[in-house]
Design a protein around this motif. Structure first.
Motif, PDB file in Angstrom:
ATOM      1  N   ALA A  53      -1.620  -3.662   3.743  1.00  0.00           N
ATOM      2  CA  ALA A  53      -2.108  -4.995   4.109  1.00  0.00           C
ATOM      3  C   ALA A  53      -3.018  -4.902   5.336  1.00  0.00           C
ATOM      4  O   ALA A  53      -4.106  -5.490   5.362  1.00  0.00           O
ATOM      5  CB  ALA A  53      -0.933  -5.935   4.375  1.00  0.00           C
ATOM      6  N   GLN A  54      -2.598  -4.135   6.327  1.00  0.00           N
ATOM      7  CA  GLN A  54      -3.414  -3.950   7.541  1.00  0.00           C
ATOM      8  C   GLN A  54      -4.736  -3.268   7.206  1.00  0.00           C
ATOM      9  O   GLN A  54      -5.775  -3.630   7.752  1.00  0.00           O
ATOM     10  CB  GLN A  54      -2.655  -3.122   8.574  1.00  0.00           C
ATOM     11  CG  GLN A  54      -1.531  -3.879   9.242  1.00  0.00           C
ATOM     12  CD  GLN A  54      -0.769  -2.981  10.210  1.00  0.00           C
ATOM     13  OE1 GLN A  54      -1.361  -2.318  11.047  1.00  0.00           O
ATOM     14  NE2 GLN A  54       0.545  -2.972  10.084  1.00  0.00           N
ATOM     15  N   ALA A  55      -4.693  -2.288   6.322  1.00  0.00           N
ATOM     16  CA  ALA A  55      -5.904  -1.554   5.933  1.00  0.00           C
ATOM     17  C   ALA A  55      -6.910  -2.491   5.263  1.00  0.00           C
ATOM     18  O   ALA A  55      -8.116  -2.413   5.528  1.00  0.00           O
ATOM     19  CB  ALA A  55      -5.541  -0.399   4.998  1.00  0.00           C
ATOM     20  N   MET A  56      -6.407  -3.384   4.423  1.00  0.00           N
ATOM     21  CA  MET A  56      -7.294  -4.349   3.759  1.00  0.00           C
ATOM     22  C   MET A  56      -7.862  -5.346   4.762  1.00  0.00           C
ATOM     23  O   MET A  56      -9.057  -5.642   4.740  1.00  0.00           O
ATOM     24  CB  MET A  56      -6.555  -5.086   2.643  1.00  0.00           C
ATOM     25  CG  MET A  56      -6.466  -4.263   1.371  1.00  0.00           C
ATOM     26  SD  MET A  56      -5.545  -5.102   0.076  1.00  0.00           S
ATOM     27  CE  MET A  56      -3.880  -4.603   0.490  1.00  0.00           C
ATOM     28  N   LEU A  57      -7.015  -5.850   5.631  1.00  0.00           N
ATOM     29  CA  LEU A  57      -7.449  -6.856   6.603  1.00  0.00           C
ATOM     30  C   LEU A  57      -8.447  -6.299   7.619  1.00  0.00           C
ATOM     31  O   LEU A  57      -9.272  -7.030   8.138  1.00  0.00           O
ATOM     32  CB  LEU A  57      -6.235  -7.470   7.313  1.00  0.00           C
ATOM     33  CG  LEU A  57      -5.322  -8.309   6.402  1.00  0.00           C
ATOM     34  CD1 LEU A  57      -4.030  -8.650   7.122  1.00  0.00           C
ATOM     35  CD2 LEU A  57      -6.024  -9.575   5.929  1.00  0.00           C
ATOM     36  N   SER A  58      -8.368  -4.994   7.871  1.00  0.00           N
ATOM     37  CA  SER A  58      -9.296  -4.383   8.830  1.00  0.00           C
ATOM     38  C   SER A  58     -10.430  -3.618   8.139  1.00  0.00           C
ATOM     39  O   SER A  58     -11.210  -2.933   8.775  1.00  0.00           O
ATOM     40  CB  SER A  58      -8.538  -3.432   9.767  1.00  0.00           C
ATOM     41  OG  SER A  58      -8.016  -2.344   9.027  1.00  0.00           O
ATOM     42  N   ASN A  59     -10.467  -3.723   6.796  1.00  0.00           N
ATOM     43  CA  ASN A  59     -11.496  -3.038   6.008  1.00  0.00           C
ATOM     44  C   ASN A  59     -11.543  -1.540   6.327  1.00  0.00           C
ATOM     45  O   ASN A  59     -12.592  -0.976   6.602  1.00  0.00           O
ATOM     46  CB  ASN A  59     -12.860  -3.703   6.219  1.00  0.00           C
ATOM     47  CG  ASN A  59     -13.810  -3.393   5.084  1.00  0.00           C
ATOM     48  OD1 ASN A  59     -13.384  -3.010   3.996  1.00  0.00           O
ATOM     49  ND2 ASN A  59     -15.089  -3.541   5.339  1.00  0.00           N
ATOM     50  N   SER A  60     -10.396  -0.912   6.294  1.00  0.00           N
ATOM     51  CA  SER A  60     -10.255   0.505   6.638  1.00  0.00           C
ATOM     52  C   SER A  60     -11.075   1.406   5.712  1.00  0.00           C
ATOM     53  O   SER A  60     -11.116   1.180   4.503  1.00  0.00           O
ATOM     54  CB  SER A  60      -8.776   0.902   6.536  1.00  0.00           C
ATOM     55  OG  SER A  60      -8.637   2.305   6.590  1.00  0.00           O
ATOM     56  N   PRO A  61     -11.694   2.463   6.274  1.00  0.00           N
ATOM     57  CA  PRO A  61     -12.399   3.426   5.433  1.00  0.00           C
ATOM     58  C   PRO A  61     -11.442   4.228   4.532  1.00  0.00           C
ATOM     59  O   PRO A  61     -11.867   4.836   3.568  1.00  0.00           O
ATOM     60  CB  PRO A  61     -13.118   4.339   6.434  1.00  0.00           C
ATOM     61  CG  PRO A  61     -12.436   4.119   7.734  1.00  0.00           C
ATOM     62  CD  PRO A  61     -11.838   2.748   7.709  1.00  0.00           C
ATOM     63  N   SER A  62     -10.156   4.199   4.847  1.00  0.00           N
ATOM     64  CA  SER A  62      -9.148   4.915   4.044  1.00  0.00           C
ATOM     65  C   SER A  62      -8.435   3.998   3.053  1.00  0.00           C
ATOM     66  O   SER A  62      -7.395   4.357   2.510  1.00  0.00           O
ATOM     67  CB  SER A  62      -8.105   5.550   4.964  1.00  0.00           C
ATOM     68  OG  SER A  62      -8.714   6.397   5.900  1.00  0.00           O
TER      69      SER A  62
END
Length: 109
Positions: A53-62
């Motif tokens: 969820a955090q990765a999606m919300l921060s548009n993570s490169p991973s």
């Protein structure tokens, strides 16, 4: 944030919630030893759902890798919870896990 992102974030947060409820309920079962695998998987599943969820919300490169891993762990957790589906908390958790796995698979591809 596209609708798919929102749906996937929602599925992850729902899964995180159900895993935590399940984990807590498993610890209160009479035969806790029988629930050990469920408890372990609930914990790691809640953690990876939070990370996804955090990765999606921060548009993570991973993002793709994290969502792929999240889907795999959700499937394992769901399969374990299904074994204990006579417990309502395990049944609900399994449903949330499989829904999240599907959403994360779509996000990863």
């Amino acid at each position: 944030m596209s609708m798919t992102y929102e749906e996937c974030v929602k599925a992850c947060l729902e899964c995180l919630k159900e895993c935590n409820i399940c984990l807590d309920a498993c610890l209160k079962e009479d035969d806790v030893k029988m629930m050990v695998d469920c408890i372990r998987l609930d914990r790691i599943c809640a953690d990876i759902c939070s990370l996804a969820a955090q990765a999606m919300l921060s548009n993570s490169p991973s993002l793709a890798e994290i969502c792929e891993l999240c889907a795999n762990i959700c499937e394992k957790c769901g399969a374990e919870c299904q074994k204990h589906s006579h417990h309502d908390h395990c049944k609900k958790c399994a449903e949330a896990c499989f829904k999240c796995a599907e959403a994360c698979r779509q996000m990863a591809s």
